[in-house]
Design a protein around this motif. Structure first.
Motif, PDB file in Angstrom:
ATOM      1  N   GLN A 125      -2.010  80.362  49.094  1.00 38.20           N
ATOM      2  CA  GLN A 125      -0.948  79.857  48.225  1.00 38.20           C
ATOM      3  C   GLN A 125      -0.719  78.353  48.321  1.00 38.20           C
ATOM      4  N   ARG A 126      -0.690  77.813  49.533  1.00 35.95           N
ATOM      5  CA  ARG A 126      -0.261  76.432  49.694  1.00 35.95           C
ATOM      6  C   ARG A 126      -1.124  75.418  48.942  1.00 35.95           C
ATOM      7  N   PRO A 127      -2.464  75.563  48.916  1.00 36.47           N
ATOM      8  CA  PRO A 127      -3.240  74.599  48.123  1.00 36.47           C
ATOM      9  C   PRO A 127      -2.867  74.618  46.644  1.00 36.47           C
ATOM     10  N   ALA A 128      -2.546  75.793  46.110  1.00 32.76           N
ATOM     11  CA  ALA A 128      -2.158  75.874  44.697  1.00 32.76           C
ATOM     12  C   ALA A 128      -0.841  75.141  44.457  1.00 32.76           C
ATOM     13  N   ILE A 129       0.120  75.315  45.354  1.00 31.50           N
ATOM     14  CA  ILE A 129       1.410  74.643  45.204  1.00 31.50           C
ATOM     15  C   ILE A 129       1.263  73.135  45.408  1.00 31.50           C
ATOM     16  N   ASP A 130       0.566  72.748  46.485  1.00 25.56           N
ATOM     17  CA  ASP A 130       0.444  71.330  46.797  1.00 25.56           C
ATOM     18  C   ASP A 130      -0.344  70.575  45.730  1.00 25.56           C
ATOM     19  N   SER A 131      -1.393  71.182  45.216  1.00 23.42           N
ATOM     20  CA  SER A 131      -2.205  70.500  44.200  1.00 23.42           C
ATOM     21  C   SER A 131      -1.490  70.439  42.862  1.00 23.42           C
ATOM     22  N   LEU A 132      -0.509  71.310  42.652  1.00 21.20           N
ATOM     23  CA  LEU A 132       0.242  71.301  41.398  1.00 21.20           C
ATOM     24  C   LEU A 132       1.151  70.078  41.296  1.00 21.20           C
ATOM     25  N   LEU A 133       1.627  69.586  42.434  1.00 25.23           N
ATOM     26  CA  LEU A 133       2.574  68.469  42.426  1.00 25.23           C
ATOM     27  C   LEU A 133       1.979  67.223  41.786  1.00 25.23           C
ATOM     28  N   ALA A 134       0.716  66.925  42.106  1.00 24.79           N
ATOM     29  CA  ALA A 134       0.098  65.723  41.551  1.00 24.79           C
ATOM     30  C   ALA A 134      -0.081  65.826  40.043  1.00 24.79           C
ATOM     31  N   ARG A 135      -0.096  67.051  39.508  1.00 23.49           N
ATOM     32  CA  ARG A 135      -0.278  67.243  38.067  1.00 23.49           C
ATOM     33  C   ARG A 135       1.034  67.150  37.302  1.00 23.49           C
ATOM     34  N   ILE A 136       2.116  67.638  37.870  1.00 24.42           N
ATOM     35  CA  ILE A 136       3.359  67.756  37.100  1.00 24.42           C
ATOM     36  C   ILE A 136       4.309  66.582  37.302  1.00 24.42           C
ATOM     37  N   VAL A 137       4.003  65.685  38.259  1.00 23.53           N
ATOM     38  CA  VAL A 137       4.877  64.542  38.546  1.00 23.53           C
ATOM     39  C   VAL A 137       4.099  63.245  38.329  1.00 23.53           C
ATOM     40  N   PRO A 138       4.685  62.243  37.652  1.00 25.25           N
ATOM     41  CA  PRO A 138       4.005  60.970  37.441  1.00 25.25           C
ATOM     42  C   PRO A 138       3.557  60.314  38.744  1.00 25.25           C
ATOM     43  N   HIS A 139       2.478  59.545  38.658  1.00 22.02           N
ATOM     44  CA  HIS A 139       1.858  58.935  39.832  1.00 22.02           C
ATOM     45  C   HIS A 139       2.848  58.117  40.647  1.00 22.02           C
ATOM     46  N   GLU A 140       3.644  57.298  39.978  1.00 18.72           N
ATOM     47  CA  GLU A 140       4.546  56.395  40.689  1.00 18.72           C
ATOM     48  C   GLU A 140       5.749  57.109  41.294  1.00 18.72           C
ATOM     49  N   GLN A 141       5.916  58.397  40.988  1.00 14.86           N
ATOM     50  CA  GLN A 141       7.049  59.159  41.518  1.00 14.86           C
ATOM     51  C   GLN A 141       6.654  60.105  42.644  1.00 14.86           C
ATOM     52  N   GLN A 142       5.442  59.960  43.180  1.00 21.65           N
ATOM     53  CA  GLN A 142       4.960  60.914  44.173  1.00 21.65           C
ATOM     54  C   GLN A 142       5.769  60.874  45.468  1.00 21.65           C
ATOM     55  N   THR A 143       6.128  59.692  45.936  1.00 22.21           N
ATOM     56  CA  THR A 143       6.931  59.628  47.170  1.00 22.21           C
ATOM     57  C   THR A 143       8.293  60.266  46.956  1.00 22.21           C
ATOM     58  N   ALA A 144       8.912  59.980  45.820  1.00 24.08           N
ATOM     59  CA  ALA A 144      10.212  60.578  45.512  1.00 24.08           C
ATOM     60  C   ALA A 144      10.098  62.090  45.411  1.00 24.08           C
ATOM     61  N   ALA A 145       9.023  62.578  44.784  1.00 21.94           N
ATOM     62  CA  ALA A 145       8.837  64.028  44.667  1.00 21.94           C
ATOM     63  C   ALA A 145       8.631  64.666  46.033  1.00 21.94           C
ATOM     64  N   SER A 146       7.860  63.999  46.891  1.00 28.78           N
ATOM     65  CA  SER A 146       7.656  64.519  48.243  1.00 28.78           C
ATOM     66  C   SER A 146       8.966  64.562  49.017  1.00 28.78           C
TER      67      SER A 146
END
Length: 421
Positions: A125-146
């Motif tokens: 499960q975890r790779p599917a969830i973790d890899s989804l984040l980079a797709r659904i959140v803009p690049h410059e918002q990755q730290t905020a999303a994390s």
């Protein structure tokens, strides 16, 4: 003060992020019920630190095997379907624990079998969830999303362990497992609201060749290697959670067991609530190193002190360090790894932050049987600090990482900008 508050940009910009965040909150909350109840039940049945530590050993191989396969699977199929299927399977395993707990004399071996099964499902499960984040959140918002994801985790893990300790103490193990099973039904229903996340039309089927391709990419990137190695070392040497029941007894504070499990999450929560400044950081490698060093030093102090309140304070500080390191790691991963390799690299990431705690449980349980509980805790913390320093010397590019100049980060940003909306 406003600059310290969490950055809510990912929450505003992505409907799927909001749904995944809410689903994850429920999953974390109910998952902690079993996470606390399972080792405590093994302790009650055996009264052995080693028997509790063995749980980490039986979880290790399934996590590695299914984590690598789960990463390849996430690049080849709809990630939403993977998340839904594994959540349903978690619920079935919780029912097995419930039925065993209801027996007049609960059996020990099903606890280890279920622990291995949960580990295998987490690997899928975890790779599917973790890899989804980079797709659904803009690049410059990755730290905020994390940061928001970590905050979600901490909200659940602060209340979850404390409540689980009370549920087990006053209602028994079976009640905790029943709550877990019911919660899995809720999370499956919530996952249905996520948008489909299919693989690219030319994606290869999961294979050893594909897994090896991801491993070669990771090996060729010293920055990625540094994030994996530091997290693995920190968790192996300084993850004493499995012996918390024995530490609570040694401190004459069995009532504090739930608080021990929750203390690290409280520290992470405090950092998460003041994480707005991290969105402006570009040297994410420094976050990884500083956070891991703080984690190890605080765990060492927790093992040294004999006052339960000081121990809880140290565990809280350790949690803040762990979250700081985690923000740096996840940002580097999501900003530098190409989309077509995201699932496979997420599988490798799972091993780096999943295998460490499992091996750490074995280390802590074994060493506690030889040297005593507190010695096993403080010595592991010191070893963590030393290993982080050595890894910084061996992999200097991690400290030099800058999101504004790193070639992989810039290439990933351009790839995201060129992708269809």
């Amino acid at each position: 003060m406003k600059r310290l508050l969490p950055d809510l940009a990912p929450w505003r910009s992505s409907r799927d992020f909001r749904r995944l965040w809410a689903q994850g909150l429920v999953a974390v909350f109910v998952g902690y019920m079993a996470l606390v109840a399972l080792p405590l039940q093994i302790k009650d049945l055996t009264d052995s630190p080693l028997a509790v530590g063995v749980m980490g050993a039986v979880e290790l191989v399934p996590l590695v095997v299914f984590g690598l396969y789960g990463g390849a699977l996430a690049d080849a199929v709809d990630r939403r379907k993977v998340i839904m299927a594994t959540e349903a399977a978690f619920g079935l395993l919780a029912l097995v624990l419930l039925l065993n707990a209801l027996l007049p004399e609960p059996l020990l071996w099903p606890l280890y079998v279920v622990a291995a099964g949960v580990s295998a499902l987490a690997g899928l499960q975890r790779p599917a969830i973790d890899s989804l984040l980079a797709r659904i959140v803009p690049h410059e918002q990755q730290t905020a999303a994390s940061a928001l994801n970590a905050l979600r985790w901490q909200l659940g893990s602060v209340a979850g362990p404390a409540l689980a300790g009370l549920v087990v103490a006053y209602a028994g193990h079976a009640a905790a497992y029943a709550v877990t099973a019911a919660g899995c039904v809720v999370t499956v229903l919530m996952c249905r609201g996520l948008s489909p996340a299919p693989a690219a039309h030319d994606a290869d089927k999961p294979s050893l060749r594909g897994i090896a391709q991801g491993a070669r990419y990771a090996w060729s990137r010293p920055v990625l290697l540094g994030t994996y190695a530091i997290d693995l070392a920190a968790m192996f040497f300084a993850f004493p959670n499995t012996i918390f029941p024995f530490l609570a007894d040694e401190l004459d504070a069995p009532w504090a067991l739930g608080l021990m499990y929750a203390a690290g999450s409280v520290g992470s929560l405090v950092l998460g609530l003041t994480s707005g400044w991290t969105s402006r950081v570009r040297r994410h490698g420094l976050l990884v190193v500083a956070g891991a060093t703080l984690w190890g030093a605080a765990i060492a102090a927790a093992g040294w002190f004999g006052n339960v309140w000081l121990v809880l304070l140290c565990l809280g500080v350790a949690g803040a360090g762990d979250m700081l390191s985690g923000l740096g790691r996840s940002t580097i991963w999501n900003q530098t790894i190409p989309e077509e390799l995201r699932g496979r690299l997420a599988g490798i990431e799972l091993i780096s932050y999943g295998v460490g705690p499992q091996l750490g449980q074995v280390r802590a349980g074994t060493l506690a049987g030889w040297t005593g509980t507190r010695a096993a805790v403080w010595s592991g913390g010191l070893a963590c600090v030393a290993s982080v320093g050595l890894l910084c010397l061996a992999l200097p590019k991690l400290l030099a990482y800058d999101a504004g100049t790193d070639e992989d980060a810039l290439a990933r940003k351009a790839q995201r900008a060129a992708a269809p909306a």
